[in-house]
Write an enzyme that holds these catalytic residues in place. Structure first.
Site, PDB file in Angstrom:
ATOM      1  N   ARG A 125       1.199  -0.946  -0.211  1.00 36.83           N
ATOM      2  CA  ARG A 125      -0.204   0.003   0.200  1.00 36.83           C
ATOM      3  C   ARG A 125       0.903   1.387  -0.306  1.00 36.83           C
ATOM      4  NH1 ARG A 125      -3.355  -3.744   3.757  1.00 36.83           N
ATOM      5  NH2 ARG A 125      -5.147  -4.007   2.696  1.00 36.83           N
ATOM      6  N   LYS A 147       2.330  10.823 -11.610  1.00 35.99           N
ATOM      7  CA  LYS A 147       1.610  10.003 -11.776  1.00 35.99           C
ATOM      8  C   LYS A 147       2.293   8.636 -12.363  1.00 35.99           C
ATOM      9  CE  LYS A 147      -1.370  12.697 -15.370  1.00 35.99           C
ATOM     10  NZ  LYS A 147      -1.714  13.142 -16.910  1.00 35.99           N
ATOM     11  N   GLU A 189       8.369  16.583 -25.291  1.00 38.76           N
ATOM     12  CA  GLU A 189       7.953  17.769 -24.819  1.00 38.76           C
ATOM     13  C   GLU A 189       8.227  19.424 -23.995  1.00 38.76           C
ATOM     14  OE1 GLU A 189       5.165  16.780 -23.461  1.00 38.76           O
ATOM     15  OE2 GLU A 189       5.159  13.829 -23.090  1.00 38.76           O
ATOM     16  N   LYS A 231       5.334  22.716 -14.968  1.00 39.42           N
ATOM     17  CA  LYS A 231       5.054  21.377 -14.701  1.00 39.42           C
ATOM     18  C   LYS A 231       5.414  21.280 -13.176  1.00 39.42           C
ATOM     19  CE  LYS A 231       3.995  16.574 -15.239  1.00 39.42           C
ATOM     20  NZ  LYS A 231       4.914  15.737 -15.858  1.00 39.42           N
ATOM     21  N   GLU A 241      -5.123  16.365 -11.649  1.00 40.44           N
ATOM     22  CA  GLU A 241      -5.412  16.985 -13.277  1.00 40.44           C
ATOM     23  C   GLU A 241      -7.197  16.354 -13.073  1.00 40.44           C
ATOM     24  OE1 GLU A 241      -3.495  14.793 -16.563  1.00 40.44           O
ATOM     25  OE2 GLU A 241      -4.532  13.501 -16.035  1.00 40.44           O
ATOM     26  N   ARG A 245      -4.473  21.232 -14.607  1.00 42.19           N
ATOM     27  CA  ARG A 245      -2.687  19.581 -14.814  1.00 42.19           C
ATOM     28  C   ARG A 245      -3.484  19.338 -16.463  1.00 42.19           C
ATOM     29  NH1 ARG A 245      -0.073  15.561 -11.229  1.00 42.19           N
ATOM     30  NH2 ARG A 245       1.537  14.683 -12.651  1.00 42.19           N
ATOM     31  N   ASN A 249      -1.180  17.612 -20.940  1.00 45.75           N
ATOM     32  CA  ASN A 249      -1.521  16.709 -22.194  1.00 45.75           C
ATOM     33  C   ASN A 249      -2.372  16.988 -23.122  1.00 45.75           C
ATOM     34  OD1 ASN A 249      -1.892  14.688 -20.249  1.00 45.75           O
ATOM     35  ND2 ASN A 249      -3.806  15.149 -19.667  1.00 45.75           N
ATOM     36  N   HIS A 252      -1.141  14.673 -26.653  1.00 42.77           N
ATOM     37  CA  HIS A 252      -2.214  13.669 -26.288  1.00 42.77           C
ATOM     38  C   HIS A 252      -2.780  13.276 -26.564  1.00 42.77           C
ATOM     39  CE1 HIS A 252       1.888  14.773 -23.965  1.00 42.77           C
ATOM     40  NE2 HIS A 252       1.807  13.886 -23.122  1.00 42.77           N
ATOM     41  N   HIS A 256      -1.632   9.315 -27.927  1.00 40.90           N
ATOM     42  CA  HIS A 256      -2.323   8.234 -27.504  1.00 40.90           C
ATOM     43  C   HIS A 256      -2.596   7.603 -28.580  1.00 40.90           C
ATOM     44  CE1 HIS A 256      -1.309   9.814 -22.724  1.00 40.90           C
ATOM     45  NE2 HIS A 256      -0.239   9.849 -23.338  1.00 40.90           N
ATOM     46  N   HIS A 269       6.739   7.760 -27.428  1.00 41.67           N
ATOM     47  CA  HIS A 269       5.742   9.084 -26.591  1.00 41.67           C
ATOM     48  C   HIS A 269       6.363   9.866 -27.128  1.00 41.67           C
ATOM     49  CE1 HIS A 269       3.165  10.407 -23.857  1.00 41.67           C
ATOM     50  NE2 HIS A 269       4.330  10.997 -23.572  1.00 41.67           N
TER      51      HIS A 269
END
Length: 365
Positions: A125, A147, A189, A231, A241, A245, A249, A252, A256, A269
């Site tokens: 955990r 993330k 990026e 960032k 997010e 935030r 993206n 993206h 993606h 990527h």
């Protein structure tokens, strides 16, 4: 360390406060590894290429702080960012009797960082972890902000958790061994931050792109520092997010879809995001938010960085199907990070017809 490039950027979120260290030779710098969570054991997670280049140096740097240090090599590449690789981390931790104080170190690019962070978030955990990014893309983006995720065959980064590292250590010297294609992917990026948050930074990137491509250390230090500052500010205001935030993206949603549609690893990527930013800028112009000249300016910069600006051939319905899986989609409605004005972005809905027109034009380009 090189005083020219050494700096520290603070990240403050509800999930934890930590520092991003940026400098030359940090793998060999004793201060970079002081003050981390104390434990009997540590595990360095990497891939074969990066571990061979830097694993021993990191293990030696950590030796004064941990009695037992193991190294685990995962298969390299986006295609292996999956349950099987994640299980290998858990198998090693359990086999070695690692407790909930064990510290994980992610040594590598975004794939290693995402998987190690997800393992740290879920093993017992939650155990501490440290990001040690060795690619430009990871240093300016994926290692910062907490993330963590693995891919699913139906969608990228769909299984994961928000979990902040204890520290991020960006040794600029590791970029010397980065293949040119990976360097260009990282520049995608870096470029991203200009149109969404800092137009002056976009100007700076245009002026300094030759130096960045030549791996000029001072230019890379400035690019990493400013990217991390932007960032850190955004993540500090919106860790999970729920609003602001999402602008990170930019590109993206299209990117993606490219990665999932072509198969993970076919495009890097950063390559998919670079092309995705061109499509997102085109869509912004299509909807009348920015002049077409600004979208073309961004496309020229992305092309000059060595990134693709022509969309891969894929049926329009397939594009829409993949983008509706995107985490920003709501009730099946496509939503994109669009440029509202140069230097400012927001999440907006866009009609399917406009999206398909933009894709068709870029596919024929």
């Amino acid at each position: 360390m090189n005083a020219l490039s050494e700096c520290r950027v603070a990240v403050a979120t509800p999930g934890g406060r930590y520092d991003i260290l940026i400098g030359d030779g940090l793998l060999h710098s004793a201060p970079a590894w002081q003050g981390l969570p104390r434990a009997a054991r540590a595990l360095i997670v990497s891939n074969p290429t990066v571990d061979a280049a830097y694993g021993s140096a990191l293990q030696a740097a950590l030796a004064p702080h941990y009695a037992g240090i193991d190294r685990l090599r995962l298969p390299d590449g986006e295609a292996h960012k999956d349950w099987a690789s994640l299980e290998r981390i858990f198998d090693h931790l359990l086999a070695q009797g690692c407790d909930r104080k064990t510290v994980l170190f992610a040594l590598g690019g975004g794939v290693v960082g995402d998987m190690t962070g997800f393992a740290a978030a879920t093993y017992m955990r939650g155990v501490p972890f440290v990001q040690v990014p060795t690619t430009l893309l990871a240093q300016v983006d994926s290692s910062v902000g907490g993330k963590t995720a693995i891919n699913h065959p139906r969608g990228k980064n769909m299984i994961g958790a928000f979990y902040q590292p204890a520290r991020v250590v960006c040794d600029l010297a590791t970029l010397d061994t980065l293949p040119p294609r990976e360097l260009a992917a990282g520049l995608a990026e870096v470029i991203k931050y200009g149109p969404i948050a800092d137009l002056a930074f976009l100007d700076w990137i245009e002026a300094n792109l030759p130096a960045l491509l030549a791996r000029d250390r001072a230019a890379l230090a400035q690019a990493v520092r400013r990217s991390c500052e932007i960032k850190a500010r955004v993540v500090g205001a919106d860790e999970r997010e729920s609003g602001l935030r999402a602008i990170l993206n930019f590109g993206h949603t299209f990117g993606h879809a490219i990665e999932t549609g072509l198969g993970y690893g076919a495009w890097l990527h950063g390559e998919a995001v670079g092309c995705g930013m061109v499509l997102a800028a085109d869509l912004s112009a299509e909807l009348g938010l920015v002049p077409a000249q600004f979208a073309e300016r961004l496309a020229r910069l992305i092309a000059a960085a060595g990134l693709p600006v022509v969309a891969p051939p894929m049926a329009g319905e397939r594009w829409l199907e993949l983008m509706r899986i995107d985490k920003k989609a709501e009730g099946g409605e496509l939503r994109f990070v669009l440029i509202e004005s140069p230097g400012r972005a927001a999440v907006r809905a866009a009609p399917d017809a406009a999206v398909l027109r933009v894709i068709a034009r870029r596919t024929r380009a």
